[in-house]
Design a protein around this motif. Sequence first.
Motif: not given
Length: 242
Positions: A4-5, A45-47, A227-234
């Motif tokens: 995620i990082a 993990a993102a935080a 607003r990005v979801g899959s690009g960060i978390f898969g």
Amino acid sequence: MATIAENLTQVRVRIDAACRAAGRNASTVQLLAVSKTFDAQAVLAAARAGQTAFGENYLQEAVAKMAELQALAGPQAQALSWHCIGPVQSNKTRLVAEHFAWLHTLDRLKLAERLSSQRPAHLPALQVCLQVNVDGGANKSGVPPQEALALARSVAQLPGLCLRGVMSIPEPAPDCAAQYALHQRAAQVFADIRASGLPGLERFDTLSMGMTDDLEAAIAAGSTLVRVGSGIFGRRPAATAA
């Protein structure tokens, strides 16, 4: 598989590149990590990688996640900003009013009035964006562009709310040029409201548009928040809460 990082780093690189291509400073675009359906450990993990703003669609799932993060991370969880980016039923407005900092999907006055009356007095005003239906699709949420100014006029006067801008979720487009044209429609609504001189719009500064697949076109059209979801978390797991 990237972490995620690592994904966050790559998304930020894309935002920086898109801003350079558009002649903009990267500091003018905020990244909202769309964490709906992902668990508290993924958010943590993102935080820990420096992300502080998170978007959620499913209210009960989100509130439970907030509580779990508070237990896991304590003070770090307090620093996170939670954005509701999904449609809100009238019987669930209290969850938004009591637990979120932002709502991006405001599209009718009745909803705004309920949120205003339910926002706890000890919390800052709920930051809200008007969702605009730029496609005109009958099955999509959002106020029609020609009605957005009238809604803005009413919402801006409600206590407990702070009208911050405009949000859109256009249908997928076949290429960057088509994406850009759709985003320009929302940008024009934003510009028209901002230029209207309505009272209560002192902080009207947010154009929420662009996701994983079209953030470059959105930034070119003026987006200030992607607003990005899959690009960060898969790949997103199936939703388990409404």
